[in-house]
Design a protein around this motif. Structure first.
Motif: not given
Length: 672
Positions: A388, A402, A404, A468, A470
């Motif tokens: 991250s 990734w 946000q 966060d 993924y």
């Protein structure tokens, strides 16, 4: 996608000095510049010392004429001039009146007349800040548009004054603290770039990797200017104290930051400083502990100078996002990344550490910088899937899987919202580097290192949680480890929720530091794993540092091994675990005094085959560098067995092929 503006004009590594202030910077200190081989020197002059009486300029003091010997040595120094501190103008405050600006412009002209070979002047130092050492009077204001207009007036006054007599002098502006893209926009709005050639800044408060992200944003802001006003970029201070992080962290920072700056369009950068400034707020940052006495970061600096000193371009090489590779030219690359196995192939490969010492080719990358040199070299990492920190992207391109998000939670439920890039120091009460946020959710923010949620609750829940996310780029089992550290100012700590496709699979509540470890999580391509930082009651003071990694699943690695591997290389200071280096006791398995050729030896989990004769064979289980449990370790062997393993390509240590070391699982040892 990696957004990188490659330097095309080369890179110069200099050093910031204080010859204009005295102290350790006397005549005897001049030889130290030659020792570190700095490409250029940044220094300053005190206005009040040169112009003690209005309109009369005296350069007889050695603190005012040191540029004579700097220029005589063939250097291309940068001279920083502060428009304050002279009681002849505005009682020593920042030059804001027409009379004071005229007086300062006349002083700059006098300096250039006295040193006609001086071609670079920097006006101001950390002007966007509020330190009284650098800004005062009207300039010490929270009204950022006014502050930008004031600086523009000063730049115009200087440019108009020196333009005819010294048209080839480069005017460098600001020495801005951090990478304040919001304040740069205020300067653009004020018209400041009509009167400066170069924008200078000091990327303090940023990791090297985060500086690269911030520079992507800065370049996009400056690219909106007309071509005639688009400034070049220069860093007139960067550095890290040796008191921060583990031993060698400052040397690694030096190399990483140089690579990031150069590959993002910065032409020159000066390390701060030549000498340690003990007792100050920035102690232990020098290349010298004292006059004539260099330290370890100076060793790294001198080696780096041999690689970039010719001014060649530095470029980032496209690789997996968990691995950073920068081409320094002449077949040399700087390499670092998440902890993972490392494979180097090519011709004539040699590897050096951050100080330039030749080392054996590492089989594992541990976050430290290495230099790899050779022809047709391929650098590959194995085992790390996602990081991250290393793969954070302000542009939100989705690189590395990734992104946000903001989770909005209220009485009507929870929804995920996208974020936008917010300019650093766009407002006086916000951080000075760009971040992800929302104009409707302040003070919510997320950057490469920290997150801060927001709580708008009154009579009912109304939270804004940092997320966060993924998205799995391939199918298969993974091991996940995530570390968090919440600020001491937090009222009640945080709760971290880990959710697979929206369903919580683990949870951490902490008021200090903590980690989450999840093993063998089966992911299908396209699955989402969300790491949501919730307040633990309210969001007051919940500034949180975090670092999340996904690795290929390794059943032979213990939970503790995985945790230690992560926390000893994450971006959180203070959660490190001491790793055992001494061998632990193991129960010897009964083996024959003579080990026939091709005998198989079995441990509790191992299935390891030896070949060769028994002569001089010695096998001992030892604790691995990344291990604290006896389920995993290393085999140290010598003699014929070592030679056989070496020829087979086993990981080796010591003087080869007299010794060899290979990894194993299980608890076992054998002796002839």
């Amino acid at each position: 996608m990696i957004m990188t503006a490659h330097s095309t004009t080369g890179f110069n590594l200099g050093v910031a000095t204080h010859y204009g202030q005295g102290g350790p910077y006397g005549a005897t200190a001049r030889a130290d510049l030659d020792t570190v081989a700095a490409s250029f020197v940044r220094g300053g002059l005190n206005w009040h010392r040169v112009e003690n009486k209005a309109g009369q300029y005296d350069f007889s003091d050695q603190r005012s004429n040191y540029l004579d010997w700097v220029l005589a040595k063939g250097g291309d120094p940068i001279l920083t001039l502060l428009p304050q501190g002279n009681p002849n103008y505005q009682h020593g405050k920042w030059a804001a009146s027409d009379e004071a600006i005229e007086g300062f412009a006349n002083y700059v002209l006098a300096v250039l007349d006295r040193f006609p070979d001086l071609k670079k002047i920097e006006i101001g130092n950390e002007y966007n800040g509020k330190s009284s050492a650098f800004v005062s009077g009207e300039a010490a204001t929270d009204n950022l548009p006014f502050k930008a207009e004031l600086f523009t007036r000063l730049l115009k006054g200087v440019s108009d004054k020196i333009g005819a007599a010294h048209p080839d002098v480069e005017i460098i502006g600001g020495g801005l603290h951090s990478v304040p893209t919001g304040f740069v926009q205020h300067l653009i709005d004020a018209g400041a770039f009509k009167y400066m050639d170069t924008l200078s800044f000091h990327p303090y408060g940023l990791t090297p990797e985060a500086a690269g992200e911030a520079l992507d944003v800065l370049n996009s802001v400056l690219d909106k200017l007309p071509a005639s006003e688009r400034p070049s970029l220069m860093v007139t201070e960067f550095g890290q104290s040796s008191l921060v992080g583990p031993e060698g962290a400052d040397a690694n920072y030096l190399v990483k930051m140089t690579a990031e700056l150069a590959s993002h369009g910065v032409d020159s950068a000066a390390w701060y400083a030549l000498y340690d400034e003990d007792g100050s707020s920035h102690a232990e940052m020098g290349l010298y502990d004292k006059v004539g006495v260099t330290n370890s970061v100076a060793t790294a600096y001198k080696h780096l100078q041999t690689l970039v000193g010719d001014g060649g371009p530095i470029q980032r090489v496209e690789t997996d996002g968990t691995l950073r590779v920068y081409d320094l030219g002449e077949g040399v690359s700087a390499v670092w990344g998440a902890p993972q196995a490392l494979t180097l192939t090519g011709n004539g490969i040699s590897v050096r550490d951050v100080y330039g010492q030749v080392i054996e080719q590492p089989k594992f990358l541990d976050g430290q910088v290495i230099f790899v040199e050779g022809q047709d070299v391929t650098i590959q990492g194995h085992g790390a899937i996602a990081d991250s920190f290393l793969e954070f992207d302000l542009q939100q391109s989705g690189a590395g899987g990734w992104s946000q998000l903001l989770e909005k939670v209220n009485g009507r439920g929870a929804v995920m919202e996208t974020l936008e890039i917010m300019g650093g120091q766009e407002r006086s009460n916000e951080i000075w580097n760009p971040f992800l946020g929302s104009g409707w959710a302040r003070p919510f923010r997320m950057d490469q290192v920290e997150v801060l949620g927001a709580d708008f609750s009154r009579n009912s829940r109304d939270d804004r949680n940092p997320v966060d996310r993924y998205v799995a780029e391939q199918s298969g089992p993974v091991d996940i480890v995530a570390s968090y550290s919440v600020a001491k100012a937090s009222a009640d700590g945080i709760a971290v929720s880990v959710r697979l496709n929206g369903t919580e699979i683990d949870r951490l509540v902490t008021r200090d530091m903590g980690e989450l470890t999840l093993r063998g999580i089966d992911l299908e391509k396209g699955d989402t794993v969300d790491f949501v930082v919730e307040d633990n009651g309210n969001a007051k003071g919940d500034l949180t540092t975090r670092h999340i990694r996904l690795f290929e699943h390794d059943a032979g690695r213990s939970d503790e091994d995985l945790r230690v591997l992560h926390v000893n290389s994450d971006n959180i200071n203070g959660n490190e675990v001491e790793v055992k280096s001494e061998p632990y006791a193991v129960e010897l398995m009964p083996v024959a005094p003579e080990i026939p050729e091709m005998t198989e030896v079995f441990g509790s989990k191992a299935n390891d085959r030896l070949s060769g004769t028994a002569e001089d064979d010695r096998i001992l289980a030892r604790d691995a560098m990344t291990s604290s449990l006896p389920e995993r370790g290393m085999i140290l062997c010598s003699g014929e067995t070592a030679r056989t393993l070496y020829e087979a390509g086993a990981e080796t240590i010591g003087s080869m092929p007299e010794q060899a070391m290979i990894g194993f699982s299980g608890i076992w040892a054998a002796t002839p």
